[in-house]
Design an enzyme around this catalytic site. Sequence first.
Site: not given
Length: 291
Positions: A245-247, A287
Amino acid sequence: MILRACGPLDFGVMYDFMEHQEDCLYRTKDKKVRRAEIFDGRRVLFEVSESAEPDAVEVEILHDEGAGERMVSEYVADWFDLDYDLERFYTFARRDRRFETVTREYYGFRMLSYVNITDVLVWSIIGQQINMKFAFELKRRLVEYFGHFIEYEGKKYWIIPNAGELLTLTVEDMREMQISRRKAEYILACAEGVQNGSLSKEYLQGFDSYSRAKAHLTGVRGIGPWSANVVLMRTIKSRHAVPIGDAGLRNAFKITDGLNGKPDARYMEDIISGWGQFGAYATLYMWRVLG
């Protein structure tokens, strides 16, 4: 002392990343990183820099109250994830075009870990749903409240309080630091878990699977799936851990996959399910797609 990594290591790439963070628990200057820690009540200040040897770092102890080289070397190896065989991840990544550019640009970039379980639990709570700059400021206020530091060459090198010290705080104490009431309650709940052993690093490392460790963590008030995966990725070193769920991860998929909008959970799960034991490092490099 020289510490060698298992596989590629580019300290310069690591340093560039750390230089842009605002973590109060280390200082960067002149391509060197300094950090203070307490080992069994003995304070130590050490400096990490690039080694003349390939795939290695050089560590110099600047102040030592009896901790010794072994504890410092083990800490640095954990902090920079030196024992992970990074070439195995690169072999996996070569089969996925998403990683083609980013692994070339950040070749030798490793997980910057949270060695201290209290540190990662506090960060995983404070960092929820606020911008990073303010999250780092809240962490600094909490750390400086307890006044643990080593002063060296006119600079203070701060040390995070232990769980027992955090339990001396009240919710109102943390509210004065601008930490929300709910997050303050969560921090106290996690500190209690570390203190009683149910959230100790050793206990969490004892689980025989990622899924069981994650289930245990998410059973604690204030630790959702995102926070649990931060803890498992960056402290317990569960290589399967992925904060779905990391934006930032969603934004990275939007870039690598050329999507018009952010992907939904099913889209991401279909891809991430194939990452397996490389999930944590795949997340780390996704990331880096964001810069």
